[in-house]
Structure formats: C-alpha cells, structure tokens
Design a protein around this motif. Structure first.
Motif, mmCIF file in Angstrom:
data_model
loop_
_atom_site.group_PDB
_atom_site.id
_atom_site.type_symbol
_atom_site.label_atom_id
_atom_site.label_comp_id
_atom_site.label_asym_id
_atom_site.label_seq_id
_atom_site.Cartn_x
_atom_site.Cartn_y
_atom_site.Cartn_z
ATOM 1 N N UNK A 92 -39.100 12.710 -6.744
ATOM 2 C CA UNK A 92 -39.930 11.995 -7.717
ATOM 3 C C UNK A 92 -40.286 12.901 -8.890
ATOM 4 N N UNK A 93 -40.622 14.134 -8.574
ATOM 5 C CA UNK A 93 -40.943 15.084 -9.638
ATOM 6 C C UNK A 93 -39.766 15.182 -10.613
ATOM 7 N N UNK A 94 -38.566 15.304 -10.046
ATOM 8 C CA UNK A 94 -37.384 15.384 -10.902
ATOM 9 C C UNK A 94 -37.195 14.117 -11.724
ATOM 10 N N UNK A 95 -37.355 12.960 -11.090
ATOM 11 C CA UNK A 95 -37.163 11.695 -11.804
ATOM 12 C C UNK A 95 -38.148 11.565 -12.951
ATOM 13 N N UNK A 96 -39.413 11.887 -12.672
ATOM 14 C CA UNK A 96 -40.440 11.734 -13.703
ATOM 15 C C UNK A 96 -40.175 12.684 -14.864
ATOM 16 N N UNK A 97 -39.912 13.949 -14.553
ATOM 17 C CA UNK A 97 -39.744 14.914 -15.634
ATOM 18 C C UNK A 97 -38.475 14.627 -16.426
ATOM 19 N N UNK A 98 -37.419 14.212 -15.739
ATOM 20 C CA UNK A 98 -36.189 13.941 -16.453
ATOM 21 C C UNK A 98 -36.421 12.842 -17.503
ATOM 22 N N UNK A 99 -36.919 11.690 -17.024
ATOM 23 C CA UNK A 99 -37.084 10.556 -17.931
ATOM 24 C C UNK A 99 -38.073 10.854 -19.043
ATOM 25 N N UNK A 100 -39.195 11.462 -18.662
ATOM 26 C CA UNK A 100 -40.225 11.715 -19.673
ATOM 27 C C UNK A 100 -39.732 12.735 -20.692
ATOM 28 N N UNK A 101 -39.170 13.848 -20.213
ATOM 29 C CA UNK A 101 -38.770 14.890 -21.161
ATOM 30 C C UNK A 101 -37.653 14.403 -22.068
ATOM 31 N N UNK A 102 -36.739 13.602 -21.529
ATOM 32 C CA UNK A 102 -35.669 13.072 -22.376
ATOM 33 C C UNK A 102 -36.256 12.263 -23.531
ATOM 34 N N UNK A 103 -37.207 11.397 -23.184
ATOM 35 C CA UNK A 103 -37.804 10.560 -24.216
ATOM 36 C C UNK A 103 -38.651 11.382 -25.180
ATOM 37 N N UNK A 104 -39.414 12.321 -24.635
ATOM 38 C CA UNK A 104 -40.239 13.155 -25.518
ATOM 39 C C UNK A 104 -39.353 13.910 -26.507
ATOM 40 N N UNK A 105 -38.237 14.427 -26.030
ATOM 41 C CA UNK A 105 -37.362 15.176 -26.922
ATOM 42 C C UNK A 105 -36.876 14.287 -28.053
ATOM 43 N N UNK A 106 -36.504 13.051 -27.711
ATOM 44 C CA UNK A 106 -36.005 12.156 -28.754
ATOM 45 C C UNK A 106 -37.058 11.913 -29.831
ATOM 46 N N UNK A 107 -38.330 11.810 -29.419
ATOM 47 C CA UNK A 107 -39.338 11.387 -30.389
ATOM 48 C C UNK A 107 -40.212 12.527 -30.876
ATOM 49 N N UNK A 108 -40.003 13.733 -30.372
ATOM 50 C CA UNK A 108 -40.781 14.861 -30.864
ATOM 51 C C UNK A 108 -40.138 15.387 -32.142
ATOM 52 N N UNK A 109 -40.782 16.348 -32.800
ATOM 53 C CA UNK A 109 -40.230 16.858 -34.057
ATOM 54 C C UNK A 109 -38.852 17.463 -33.819
ATOM 55 N N UNK A 110 -37.987 17.384 -34.826
ATOM 56 C CA UNK A 110 -36.630 17.926 -34.657
ATOM 57 C C UNK A 110 -36.579 19.447 -34.733
ATOM 58 N N UNK A 111 -37.736 20.122 -34.788
ATOM 59 C CA UNK A 111 -37.696 21.593 -34.853
ATOM 60 C C UNK A 111 -36.985 22.162 -33.636
ATOM 61 N N UNK A 112 -36.236 23.231 -33.865
ATOM 62 C CA UNK A 112 -35.365 23.763 -32.826
ATOM 63 C C UNK A 112 -36.088 24.153 -31.541
ATOM 64 N N UNK A 113 -37.183 24.939 -31.679
ATOM 65 C CA UNK A 113 -37.772 25.459 -30.445
ATOM 66 C C UNK A 113 -38.425 24.332 -29.643
ATOM 67 N N UNK A 114 -38.952 23.319 -30.349
ATOM 68 C CA UNK A 114 -39.533 22.181 -29.637
ATOM 69 C C UNK A 114 -38.440 21.451 -28.856
ATOM 70 N N UNK A 115 -37.331 21.210 -29.556
ATOM 71 C CA UNK A 115 -36.220 20.510 -28.924
ATOM 72 C C UNK A 115 -35.689 21.296 -27.731
ATOM 73 N N UNK A 116 -35.646 22.621 -27.891
ATOM 74 C CA UNK A 116 -35.088 23.411 -26.802
ATOM 75 C C UNK A 116 -36.005 23.386 -25.581
ATOM 76 N N UNK A 117 -37.316 23.405 -25.853
ATOM 77 C CA UNK A 117 -38.260 23.388 -24.732
ATOM 78 C C UNK A 117 -38.127 22.079 -23.932
ATOM 79 N N UNK A 118 -38.109 20.951 -24.642
ATOM 80 C CA UNK A 118 -37.945 19.680 -23.917
ATOM 81 C C UNK A 118 -36.589 19.624 -23.242
ATOM 82 N N UNK A 119 -35.589 20.175 -23.950
ATOM 83 C CA UNK A 119 -34.246 20.152 -23.378
ATOM 84 C C UNK A 119 -34.199 20.875 -22.046
#
Ligand code: HDD
Ligand code: HEM
Ligand code: HEM
Lengths: 329, 437
Positions: A92-119
């Motif tokens: 469940x932990x994996x499922x939640x983090x995968x889905x949430x982080x994927x979506x957060x990355x899409x909608x967070x700022x396109x700055x590199x380090x932010x994208x890399x952290x979510x990635x």
C-alpha cells in the motif's frame, strides 16, 4: 464450472490484466529510476507521456480483484490480510507513493531539482510495489505464514524484472528513432534478467516452496504451459533483435500472461495454500452466482470504454502486432 | 492504547482523509462540466478557463483520492478480518459494483484531463459527464454498504454465522435512499462551498474579475442548491435513525431518560455519569416533533438500553451539533444568495455576501466529517448494529501503532503537498486583464 471456479477464473483474468497494464506502469517507473545515457531526459518524458492518462484506470484491476475476493471468498480475504499484514502494508505504501508522486511531479513546478525529487519517490515506489506484490504472491503460493522468505523475495524481484521487461517492450513501440533503440536494448537486457531470476526462483521453490515446485513440474498441464511460455519468450527476443517491436510487445505480453496463468494453475484449487480452496473459502452459492452475473454485466460496460481510452491515447491500432513501414525508425 | 483502539484510529483517520478527496471527486466533475458546457454554449473564453483550471486541480485531488481509497479497501481486511469474513458475502455486492464505477470514472477522467486537444468537443464534454456520473455512483454504492452496517438486513443469524444471505436485500437495506441522498448532497454542498469560498476571497480583492465571477456562480449554484436541500434531507435521516437506531438517536440528542414530548437540545454537554445533558438550550417538545412529527411522541433515552450498548454520547452529541450548526449556516447563506440573485438577476457578489461565502468555505467539509463521525461513533460499540461488535471484528495482528503512525505521517505529507500545489495554482489564477475575452 461451478460459480466458485468462474469467479476464480475472473480473478485470475483480472490479475493478468493488472500485470499487463498496471504492471507495465510500474515497469515504466522502474525505467524512470534507471534512465541513463544522453537521452535520459527523453526517456523519462516518454514514460510520463505513456502512463499519464491510463495509470488510474489500469490500477482499478487490482481493486477489482480485492472486492471480488472479499465478496466471493471472504474467508480467503480474511486469511490473506492477516497472514500477509506486513507485505500488504508495504505494498500500500508503494501504491500510494507511486500514484501521488507521479501526479505531484506532473503538476509541480518544472524546475529540475523539484522534478528530480518527485521522480525519485515515483520511481522508488514503482520498484517497491511490484516487489511486495511478488512477495505476497510468493507467500500465498508457498503456504508461508511469516513473510519474507528467500523464495518470496525472489518472487518479488522476478515480478519487478518482469514488469520492467514488459514496460520496455511497450515503450519501444511508443518511442521513435534513437529512443526506440534505447528501450529495445533495455527490453533485451531486462528479458535476460527475467530469465535468470526465473531460474533462481524455480530453484528456490524446490527448497522452500515444495507445493509450488510440484505444481510447476508435476501437473498434466505443466509441460505445455512451460513450452508455451518459453516459446513466447523466444519470440519476444527474436522480434526484439529483428526490430519488430510490435510483435515483440505482443510476445512479451503473452509471456507475462502465461506466467500469471501458470501461477494460478499451479496452485489450483487452492486460493491460499495450504488450507483454503476455492470451495472451502466460498461465500454462499447464490452470492457467487449474482457476483458472476454482475462481473459479466460490468465487463460489457468496461471493455468498450477501455478500448476507447487506448484508442485515444495509443494511436489508431492500439493493440496491433503488425509492424508497418511507418512504425519503423 | 490497545490494538483495538489503534485499529479504530487508523481506520477512522484513513476514511476521514479519503472522504475529502472522494467528495471532491463526486462534485468537482459536475462543476467542470457545467463550466465547459457554458463555454461551448456561450463561447465566453472565461468559462473555458474556469473549466481548464478546475480540471487541473481535480487531477491532483483525484489521484490522492484513488490511492487513499485503495488503502481503505485493503484495510477492511488488514484491520477487520473477522468483520469481513462475516460481512464480505453480504455487502460485497455494492463494493463490487463500485469497482466498475471506479473503472468508468478513471477511464473518462483520463480522457477528460489529457484529451482537450485529442478528442472532439462532444466526446470531451460527454467524458466529463461520465466522470460526474461515475463519481456519484461510487458514493451511492459505498453508502449502501455503510447503510447495511447501520441497518443490517438480508441474512439470518444461526450460531454466529450468517445464513440465508440475500445480497440484494442487504444492498437495499431499509432507509438506503435517505442515507444515499444525504451523502450525495453533502459532497456537492461541501465541495461547492469550499470552491465558492476561494473564488469569493479573490473577488473581494478584484471585484470585476470575470474568471472568478464565472467560477463563483457555478460553484454557488451547485453548492447552494445542495445546501438548501440538506436540512430537509437531514430531517429524513434523523427520522430514519429514530426508527432504526433509537440508541443512536438518544446519543445524538443527549437524551438519557425515556420521555414523551422530549425537548430538542441545542448545544450542551452530556454527562454519562450524572445521566443528564447540561447547559443545553432546550426547545420543549422539539425532539419528539422532529423525530416523529408528533409533539407528544415517546423518545427512548439511553437508559432504555444496556449500558454496554451505549455509544459515547459526548462525542456523538457534539459532532452532531457541529454538523447541524454548519448545515444551518450554509443553508441560510444559500437562501440569502438566492434572494439576492433573484432580485438582481446576476451572481450575488456584494462585499458583505462574499464575506459570508468565504466564512462558509470550511463549513461544508467540517459538517461532512462531523456527520460521518456521528454515524460511525453513534453505531459503536457495534460494527454491524446489534449483530457484531467492533471488538469482535478486529485483527489478531499486534503492534498496530506502527501502521497507524506510518499512514498518519503519509496522510499529513500528502495533505500538505496537495494543499501547497493547489494554493500555487490558485495564486496563478488569471488577473482581471488576463482573463481572455
Ligand atoms: C455538508 C455536509 C452535511 C450537512 C450540511 C449536514 N449533514 Fe448530516 N450528515 C452528513 C453531512 C452533512 C454526512 C457526512 O454525509 C452523513 C454521515 C453519514 C451519512 O449518511 O451522512 C450525515 C449524517 C447525518 C445523520 C445520521 C445518519 C445516520 O447515522 O444514519 C443525521 C441524523 C443527520 N446527518 C442530520 C442532519 C441535519 C438535521 C442537518 C441539518 C442541517 C445535516 N445533517 C446537515
Ligand atoms: C465514505 C464514503 C465514501 C465515498 C463517498 C467514496 C467515494 C469515492 C469516490 C468518488 C472515489 C473516486 C474519486 C476520487 O478518487 O476522488 C473513490 C475512490 C476510491 N474509493 Fe472511496 N468512497 C468512500 C469510502 C470508501 C471505502 C469505505 C472504500 C473501501 C472499500 C473506498 C474505496 C475506494 C477505492 C479503492 C478508490 C479508488 C478507485 C480508483 O482507483 O480509481 N472508498 N471513492
Ligand atoms: C468518511 C467517512 C467515514 C469516517 C470518518 C469513518 C470513521 C470511522 C471510525 C472513526 C471508525 C471506528 C469506530 C470508532 O472508533 O468508534 C469506523 C469504523 C468502521 N467504519 Fe467507518 N467511517 C466512514 C465511512 C465509512 C464507510 C463509507 C464504510 C463502509 C462502507 C465504513 C466502514 C467502517 C467499518 C467496516 C468500520 C469498522 C467496523 C468494525 O468495527 O469492524 N465507514 N469508521
């Protein structure tokens, strides 16, 4: 077929689809983690484009398995949830983090380090989830009660490798030019890893999971099933080497489907080895009959909708195995 | 704390978290569809802008809703295996049908969010509508399951086991319609008011901004209509509780003694030791009138039930006061808005009214959470009213504090990130001169 067998087959079918669709989404995450070379950025972008519109729908197959299990076989659901508490919680932990982080990355700022952290969160959890899924399957099949045996951990790695292989084969179709070559090579490497992991898992099963081993080797259907799986794997390799990527995708999908079916067949009629069978864990018959009808009716609605989804996002021939000239690099 | 308590905390926290996203997932697609439809009809690009920006926010909220819902579906077994072994066959049907609603919801949301440039306007709008309908369908089915826990039916008990299971009778247990109506309205009211409050806040700074005006009108239309109907639906729910779960009604109202012509208590604090409710504003005969539509009707008090079957009247009564208080305030503001709109023939956007809408923004979700707590706490100590106790349902796995803290930290993290991302989107909303014409 009894209603219990129909529901068992439906669950197995849903699991096959979960592996082929949701599994490939996890595999995409694994390639995000392993993106490298001069086109690392393009690789990640392709993964994001490929799974963005479809991962939520693909994920529902797992939810469907859960609800069918607890409606049709409540005792099995209770037993699995109790015995596999830890790996299921980590899943469940994996499922939640995968889905949430994927979506957060899409909608967070396109700055590199932010994208890399979510990635990193997205891709790390894309590895954790299939590992735990494999551990769960391995434990159920081997009749284990505690969790993490060497066998179940190997099953976890095997599942992750299989999904990565599948994803690379799919992505090779969706990519073009050099990027296609990247994923074609990755598919070949992952396919080789899958082969080794399969051998290691089978060896471990001989020691730690005798029931699985017997199921894999001693049944009437074992040999034909293994032959078919092996043929699909060889076809996938051959097609990858010859750059027939659509054919390779079909063969890879067939290989994964056969492996899941092989697991189900090898533990039939047990739902939870060694004590709960399709029969003994069954809900009352009238409930199962009604549920089977409901699944049938639901399928009539869902499959056309799914086709539409893939048609919109995966091009005109979403599932075709024929490589046409203009598909080529 | 013992493991039963950790299990209750974990499950309650998970649901309280999920329900926020679920309610948004029910109502937001409807509002998006309204905005897109206005855009296609009138050609006013400000409407198109509203639809697109709402869709972006919905994408984030929906993803969190989907993953948190998945957690709950597993937690049913992880925390309450004995409950599921008993009840799975009886109430699995609505959950299974809900699974198909999830499919259509996720499929058409994918088409809606990623398909602006890929599919025809017709298909796009239709996809939005399909998402809105599937969202409502998920809430419908899951509420049926919850309704059965409140008013179990469709089976017979024999030696601790359920026999003669009739899944359809269990799915449509008595009073299902009242509860479904109340839950659906609560999703529209809470989401509508929360969204309206945000746009009202920006309109107070920039009164002529057409983007915020359009958004406010759609959100208020959906939220206000639901808020107006909610007290009426709440009355249906209360009478249902009076009929089917008298002990819950007694806890809800802080009613200890059985009496004819029972008063309605507003506020106050029940005292289970002294067996009375202090400091409440009492309206004579009010409760009998509301619960049974007869000022002289007899209302059973908690004392009519064995002590070990009482829910905690303090928690239940207070949560009920929060819900009804918030609901009343929202209904009044909605009524005021209706009167203003009627007179001026336009969205009510005066400063005083906008302030009222801003103040109401959190009330809908407060009422929604409080209402669920009323329902769940009011059913305790039973998981299935009168049939199966919560203490008998819990798992044998020990050490549940660990997953509780794990998931609580996870929810705090997800909640904070979601809030930050939405806040940034909101700050980037178009200013007056940027709104396309
Ligand atoms: C926006 C949210 C909202 C608002 C404004 C109200 N409610 Fe509510 N209420 C809910 C949201 C809610 C809920 C969260 O949706 C519940 C929890 C379970 C359920 O069926 O609905 C609920 C339950 C609930 C119950 C218990 C039902 C049960 O346990 O079976 C009663 C008696 C009421 N409500 C009554 C009212 C009254 C008299 C209101 C007057 C204004 C009111 N509600 C406003
Ligand atoms: C309290 C009432 C509930 C309501 C109104 C509700 C409604 C919804 C809605 C509308 C969605 C999809 C939209 C979104 O993700 O935002 C959703 C997602 C989900 N809910 Fe709930 N839910 C409730 C409780 C539950 C419960 C008790 C379960 C446990 C079985 C559950 C399981 C799920 C699952 C698995 C998903 C994800 C589906 C997907 O993958 O798309 N929900 N819920
Ligand atoms: C968002 C709304 C909900 C909230 C906040 C909520 C909260 C809670 C809480 C706090 C408990 C623990 C009882 C206690 O501590 O006194 C509980 C128990 C439970 N609730 Fe809910 N609940 C919600 C909706 C639902 C729905 C929609 C369902 C099912 C369809 C459901 C099913 C259950 C179950 C199965 C239990 C445990 C029963 C048992 O004790 O075995 N809940 N809930």
């Amino acid at each position: 077929m009894t209603p219990a067998e129909i529901l068992g087959a439906a669950m197995l079918g849903a699991l096959v689809l979960y592996a082929l669709l949701g599994g490939a989404d996890y595999g995409g995450g694994i390639w995000d983690l392993l993106a490298s070379g001069p086109r690392a950025r393009e690789q990640r972008a392709l993964v994001e484009r490929a799974i963005g519109p479809i991962w939520e729908a693909n994920h529902v197959w797992l939810v469907l398995v859960v609800v069918v299990l607890f409606t049709g076989f409540p005792a099995a659901f209770a037993a699995i949830s109790t015995r596999l508490f830890v790996p299921l919680t980590l899943l469940l932990l994996g499922i939640v983090l995968r889905g949430a982080a994927f979506t957060f990355r899409t909608y967070d700022t396109p700055r590199d380090e932010v994208q890399r952290r979510w990635g990193l969160v997205f891709s790390g959890s894309s590895l954790l989830a299939p590992m735990m899924l494999g551990v769960v399957v391995g434990t159920i099949a081997s009749g284990g009660r505690g969790s993490f045996s060497a066998f179940s951990l190997l099953t976890g790695l095997f599942a992750a490798g299989l999904f990565a292989f599948l994803a690379a084969a799919y992505l090779a179709v969706e990519a073009e030019g050099e990027l296609r070559e990247d994923f074609r090579r990755r598919a070949i490497a992952a396919g080789a890893a899958v082969f080794l992991l399969a051998a290691a898992t089978a060896a471990a099963s001989a020691r730690e999971a005798p029931l699985v081993f017997r199921g894999l080797t001693g049944r009437a259907f074992s040999l034909p099933l293994h032959l078919a799986t092996g043929a699909a794997a060889l076809l996938a390799f051959a097609a990858l080497f010859r750059r027939r990527v659509r054919l390779a995708r079909l063969a890879a999908a067939a290989q994964v489907a056969l492996i899941v079916v092989g697991w189900g067949a090898s533990q039939h009629p047990f739902l939870v080895v060694p004590d709960l069978t399709l029969e003994s864990a069954s809900a009352p018959r009238n409930v199962q009959v009604l549920l089977a009808w409901a699944l049938g009716a639901g399928a009539v609605v869902v499959f056309p909708c799914l086709y539409l989804l893939f048609r919109v996002f995966k091009g005109e021939r979403p599932f075709s195995a024929i490589d046409r000239a203009r598909d080529g690099p | 704390m013992d493991d039963l308590l950790w299990a209750r905390w974990l499950f309650g926290t998970s649901l309280a978290f999920h329900i926020v996203f679920a309610a948004v997932g029910v109502a937001m697609p409807l509002m998006m569809v309204v905005a897109e439809w206005r855009w296609r009809r009138t050609g006013d690009p400000a409407w198109g802008e509203v639809a697109r920006r709402w869709a972006k926010g919905t994408a984030i909220l929906f993803a969190v809703g989907a993953v948190s819902g998945t957690v709950i579906s597993f937690e049913l077994g992880l925390l309450w295996p004995a409950f599921m072994r008993f009840a799975g066959a009886i109430i699995g049907m609505p959950f299974s049908l809900e699974g198909f609603a999830f499919f259509t919801e996720a499929i058409f949301l994918g088409i809606y969010l990623y398909g602006w440039e890929r599919v025809s306007p017709r298909l796009h709008l239709a996809s939005g509508l399909a998402v809105a309908l599937s969202g409502a369908a998920s809430a419908f089915f899951v509420t049926l399951a919850n309704g059965w826990m409140n008013r179990p039916s469709g089976f017979a008990m024999a030696a601790g086991l359920a026999r003669e299971v009739d899944p359809l009778a269990a799915m449509f247990s008595p009073g299902w319609a009242e509860q479904v109506l109340h839950v659906l309205l609560s999703c529209y009211a809470a989401t509508g008011f929360a969204v309206a409050g945000i746009h009202a806040f920006f309109l107070r700074r920039e009164p002529a901004n057409r983007f915020h005006l359009r958004a406010l009108s759609a959100a208020l239309a959906v939220g206000g209509a639901a808020a107006l109907l909610q007290p009426l639906s709440g009355d249906f729910s209360a009478r249902l509780v009076a009929r089917e779960q008298p002990v819950k009604l007694a806890a809800l109202e802080g009613q200890f003694a059985t009496e004819r012509g029972a008063p309605l208590r507003i506020g106050g604090l029940p005292d289970a030791e002294a067996r009375r409710t202090r400091w409440a504003l009492e309206i004579p005969h009010g409760l009998s009138l509301l619960a049974f539509h007869d000022p002289g009707a007899e209302v059973k008090g908690l004392e009519a039930f064995p002590r070990d079957e009482w829910p905690d009247p303090v928690k239940v009564h207070l949560a009920f006061q929060v819900m009804v208080g918030a609901g009343t305030a929202m209904a009044l503001v909605a009524l005021w808005g209706l009167a203003l709109a009627w007179r001026r023939r336009e969205v009510p956007a005066g400063r005083r009214y906008l302030l009222a809408v801003v103040l109401c923004a959190p009330l809908g979700f407060a009422a929604l959470e409080a209402g669920w707590l009323v329902t769940e706490w009011g059913r305790q100590p039973f998981a299935v009213q009168g049939v199966l106790r919560t203490a008998e349902s819990v798992t044998t796995v020990r050490g549940l504090a660990a997953p509780f803290w794990l998931f609580t930290a996870l929810y705090l993290f997800l909640g904070a990130v979601t809030a930050a991302l939405l806040w940034r989107q909101i700050l980037h909303a178009p200013r007056g001169e940027e709104v396309p014409r």
